[in-house]
Design an enzyme around this catalytic site. Structure first.
Site, PDB file in Angstrom:
ATOM      1  N   SER A  30       0.769  -1.282  -0.037  1.00 53.40           N
ATOM      2  CA  SER A  30       0.097   0.212  -0.064  1.00 53.40           C
ATOM      3  C   SER A  30       0.883   1.238   0.188  1.00 53.40           C
ATOM      4  O   SER A  30       0.572   2.135  -0.737  1.00 53.40           O
ATOM      5  CB  SER A  30      -1.030  -0.036   1.240  1.00 53.40           C
ATOM      6  OG  SER A  30      -2.029  -0.845   0.919  1.00 53.40           O
ATOM      7  N   THR A  76      -5.043  -4.080   7.242  1.00 53.27           N
ATOM      8  CA  THR A  76      -4.965  -5.279   6.547  1.00 53.27           C
ATOM      9  C   THR A  76      -5.006  -6.284   7.547  1.00 53.27           C
ATOM     10  O   THR A  76      -5.380  -6.098   8.918  1.00 53.27           O
ATOM     11  CB  THR A  76      -3.588  -5.460   5.618  1.00 53.27           C
ATOM     12  OG1 THR A  76      -3.613  -6.646   4.952  1.00 53.27           O
ATOM     13  CG2 THR A  76      -2.436  -5.506   6.665  1.00 53.27           C
ATOM     14  N   LYS A  80      -9.020  -6.420  10.257  1.00 55.38           N
ATOM     15  CA  LYS A  80     -10.201  -5.715   9.792  1.00 55.38           C
ATOM     16  C   LYS A  80     -11.316  -5.826  10.434  1.00 55.38           C
ATOM     17  O   LYS A  80     -12.290  -4.709  10.219  1.00 55.38           O
ATOM     18  CB  LYS A  80     -10.419  -6.224   8.077  1.00 55.38           C
ATOM     19  CG  LYS A  80      -9.202  -6.018   7.244  1.00 55.38           C
ATOM     20  CD  LYS A  80      -9.776  -6.555   5.717  1.00 55.38           C
ATOM     21  CE  LYS A  80      -8.547  -6.379   4.675  1.00 55.38           C
ATOM     22  NZ  LYS A  80      -8.992  -6.679   3.547  1.00 55.38           N
ATOM     23  N   ASN A 101     -11.601  -1.784   5.977  1.00 59.66           N
ATOM     24  CA  ASN A 101     -10.033  -1.648   5.677  1.00 59.66           C
ATOM     25  C   ASN A 101      -9.661  -0.203   5.476  1.00 59.66           C
ATOM     26  O   ASN A 101      -8.336  -0.297   4.843  1.00 59.66           O
ATOM     27  CB  ASN A 101      -9.764  -2.480   4.417  1.00 59.66           C
ATOM     28  CG  ASN A 101     -10.609  -1.901   2.991  1.00 59.66           C
ATOM     29  OD1 ASN A 101     -11.279  -0.890   3.080  1.00 59.66           O
ATOM     30  ND2 ASN A 101     -10.357  -2.483   1.845  1.00 59.66           N
ATOM     31  N   ASP A 117     -12.835  -3.050  -0.791  1.00 61.21           N
ATOM     32  CA  ASP A 117     -12.660  -4.068  -1.772  1.00 61.21           C
ATOM     33  C   ASP A 117     -13.581  -3.941  -2.895  1.00 61.21           C
ATOM     34  O   ASP A 117     -13.287  -4.057  -4.104  1.00 61.21           O
ATOM     35  CB  ASP A 117     -12.593  -5.392  -0.947  1.00 61.21           C
ATOM     36  CG  ASP A 117     -11.275  -5.396   0.062  1.00 61.21           C
ATOM     37  OD1 ASP A 117     -10.248  -4.865  -0.423  1.00 61.21           O
ATOM     38  OD2 ASP A 117     -11.676  -6.109   1.109  1.00 61.21           O
ATOM     39  N   GLY A 144     -13.352 -12.447   3.226  1.00 63.27           N
ATOM     40  CA  GLY A 144     -13.700 -10.969   3.505  1.00 63.27           C
ATOM     41  C   GLY A 144     -13.632  -9.986   2.150  1.00 63.27           C
ATOM     42  O   GLY A 144     -14.769  -9.371   1.966  1.00 63.27           O
ATOM     43  N   GLY A 169     -20.656 -23.794   3.114  1.00 62.81           N
ATOM     44  CA  GLY A 169     -21.258 -23.224   4.205  1.00 62.81           C
ATOM     45  C   GLY A 169     -21.142 -21.740   4.306  1.00 62.81           C
ATOM     46  O   GLY A 169     -21.996 -20.960   4.417  1.00 62.81           O
ATOM     47  N   ARG A 170     -19.880 -21.565   4.140  1.00 66.50           N
ATOM     48  CA  ARG A 170     -19.358 -19.958   3.805  1.00 66.50           C
ATOM     49  C   ARG A 170     -20.122 -19.256   2.703  1.00 66.50           C
ATOM     50  O   ARG A 170     -20.822 -18.311   2.753  1.00 66.50           O
ATOM     51  CB  ARG A 170     -18.011 -19.736   3.780  1.00 66.50           C
ATOM     52  CG  ARG A 170     -17.569 -18.238   3.751  1.00 66.50           C
ATOM     53  CD  ARG A 170     -16.122 -18.111   4.362  1.00 66.50           C
ATOM     54  NE  ARG A 170     -15.139 -18.834   3.272  1.00 66.50           N
ATOM     55  CZ  ARG A 170     -14.014 -18.297   3.157  1.00 66.50           C
ATOM     56  NH1 ARG A 170     -13.334 -17.955   4.177  1.00 66.50           N
ATOM     57  NH2 ARG A 170     -13.225 -18.835   2.142  1.00 66.50           N
ATOM     58  N   GLY A 251      -5.490  -7.888 -10.626  1.00 65.15           N
ATOM     59  CA  GLY A 251      -5.643  -6.990  -9.314  1.00 65.15           C
ATOM     60  C   GLY A 251      -5.095  -5.963  -9.144  1.00 65.15           C
ATOM     61  O   GLY A 251      -5.522  -5.131  -8.317  1.00 65.15           O
TER      62      GLY A 251
END
Length: 280
Positions: A30, A76, A80, A101, A117, A144, A169-170, A251
């Site tokens: 960053s 980070t 978070k 964040n 994000d 996240g 499940g997530r 990214g």
């Protein structure tokens, strides 16, 4: 002809601080993104990395937030979620995701947090000449970053959102929370690329050299847009997208959009200060 980089201004007693907080912090990129942007916008601020030991975060972080010349924090892993109780308020997106964040000091000295994000992902999609509204989206990864992306895309009015994760499940939990906002969202065991307009990889698959694509590539076609949030420039997914003629972004496109959004959120204009302290 390449353009020369914007020269970094000197750091003086008036320079405002923005912290990058994590544990560990050595891998954080960053400061390399924010400081040149501060220079280009002529903002007298500098991002400094702070490694706060995880075992001492709850004890040490409140003291850091009391620094009078600290106007912002970029957060980070693994903080978070843990920073949220220390902030005076968080925005709606952060409440939905359950993570922050970035945080800014407001003019009254209180701290406000947000999550960016999803904003970065939307920016990456727009960099491809697309608008998210009306798209059929497949999302790989319900962690996240994936959660922030899911809510951001839902807020942009996508036609449908299919969520896949190694932890079924997530994926089901995220899809249920997004659907509760009124969006069309469902978890799936496997994505059908033939039924999608946009494919987003928000999983860590691709971070290591030699990682395969995070999804079966059957059905990959030129009119399917692909965004991989992994910051390596040539993941297996991006290579396959290029071969298929897909519009695609990695990214770095998301990071660029996210960085700009956070700087806007911090509200640091040239010559401005959020400090409540008197000058010496």
């Amino acid at each position: 002809m390449s353009l020369s980089p914007t020269p970094m201004p000197p750091v003086t007693g008036a320079t405002r601080l923005v912290g990058m907080v994590g544990d560990p912090i050595r891998q954080a990129k960053s400061p390399e993104n924010f400081n040149p942007l501060f220079a280009r916008r002529r903002i007298d601020a500098v991002m400094v990395p702070f490694e706060v030991a995880s075992a001492r975060f709850e004890a040490d972080m409140p003291a850091l937030l009391r620094l009078a010349n600290l106007d912002g924090i970029v957060v980070t892993m693994p903080f978070k979620t843990r920073i949220m109780p220390m902030l005076d308020r968080v925005d709606e997106a952060a409440r939905q995701v359950g993570a922050v964040n970035a945080a800014r000091r407001r003019m009254d000295g209180t701290w406000e947090g947000g999550i960016f994000d999803g904003v970065g992902l939307v920016g990456a999609v727009r960099s491809l000449g697309l608008q998210p509204a009306g798209l059929r989206v497949g999302l790989i990864g319900a962690g996240g970053a994936g959660s922030a992306i899911a809510f951001a895309l839902a807020g942009q009015g996508v036609r449908s959102l299919s969520v896949a994760d190694q932890d079924a499940g997530r994926a089901a939990d995220l899809a249920g929370r997004v659907a509760a906002t009124g969006a069309s969202a469902a978890s799936v065991s496997a994505l059908d690329l033939a039924q999608l307009d946009l494919l987003v990889n928000a999983s860590p698959v691709g971070m290591r050299e030699g990682d395969p694509a995070p999804v079966e590539l059957f059905g990959l076609r030129a009119d399917l847009a692909v965004v991989d949030i992994v910051t390596r420039p040539a993941t297996a997914l991006l290579k396959a997208a290029e071969r298929a003629g897909c519009r695609h972004a990695g990214g770095t496109a998301m990071v660029a959009a996210q960085t700009a959004a956070i700087v806007d959120f911090l509200g640091l204009a040239p010559g401005e200060s959020h400090s409540l302290s008197q000058q010496d």
